[in-house]
Design a protein around this motif. Structure first.
Motif: not given
Ligand SMILES: [Zn+2]
Length: 218
Positions: A137-144, A198-203, A128-130, A146-153
């Motif tokens: 503040d959706w992060p981009d990966c070093a590879c360029g 909360g804490v959002y984890v992106f990968l 889903g979405y944060p 956008p990262m995927e929202h993996l999970l929210t605590i």
């Protein structure tokens, strides 16, 4: 480190696991870190195989953390994975966000819930979405990419309007008669990281070893 979340592949069929793994463990050191200016615990992901985990002797009880902040030590609890469809809220393109905002105000007047509360869950979740409470503040990966929202605590499970039916109705769960927004003892993770967010984890699944980063939103 303290265990924060454990998910088995069978519980979350829509979540892709790295080959050879079937359990995802999220841990963190229960202290505030300033990594990437996030001022929160830094989640660490462990993708493991239950066969390998069970080959080792299991501890009867987790070792208590030596140094910790109460706010970041979850109390023992379980998750009840429940499927839902989400839509982005503050991540919408600006023009669409403006249109949705107008419609959302009408919606809130007539049915008492805004688009933003109805279409993005505020509970702990996978995918889903944060549920941004601050500017996205959706992060981009070093590879360029956008990262995927993996999970929210979630900062507090009482923020959201969507609780699995098991949580809402189980006697003794603490949620049975609770109106939205009431804060009482309940049997969720019990951490009070802030009012909401909360804490959002992106990968990034395009990079080797699936690097992850987090965002703390409160
Ligand atoms: Zn990448």
């Amino acid at each position: 480190m303290v265990p924060v979340l454990q998910l088995f592949r069978r519980d979350v069929p829509a979540l892709a696991f790295p080959p050879g793994t079937d359990v995802l463990q999220v841990l963190w050191r229960p202290l505030v870190h300033s990594e990437h200016d996030q001022w929160s615990p830094v989640p660490v992901l462990r993708w493991r195989s239950t066969v390998e985990v069970l080959a080792e002797p299991l501890l009867e009880q987790a070792t208590p953390p030596y140094e910790f902040d109460d706010d970041y030590v979850p109390q023992p609890c379980v998750v009840h994975p429940t499927g839902t469809v989400e839509y982005p809220n503050w991540d919408l393109p600006a023009e669409l966000l403006e249109r949705v905002g107008e419609w959302s105000a009408e919606l809130e007047e007539t049915v008492g819930i805004s688009y933003f509360d109805a279409f993005t869950t505020q509970q702990s979740k996978v995918g889903g979405y944060p549920g941004w409470t601050q500017k996205p503040d959706w992060p981009d990966c070093a590879c360029g990419i956008p990262m995927e929202h993996l999970l929210t605590i979630s900062a507090s499970e009482s923020c959201g309007r969507r609780l699995p039916v098991e949580e809402r109705t189980r006697p003794g769960s603490g949620w049975e008669v609770r109106a939205h927004g009431e804060h009482e003892e309940d049997d969720s993770h019990g951490m009070a990281m802030s009012d909401c967010g909360g804490v959002y984890v992106f990968l990034c699944r395009s990079c080797p070893r699936w690097p992850s980063v987090h965002r703390y939103d409160c």
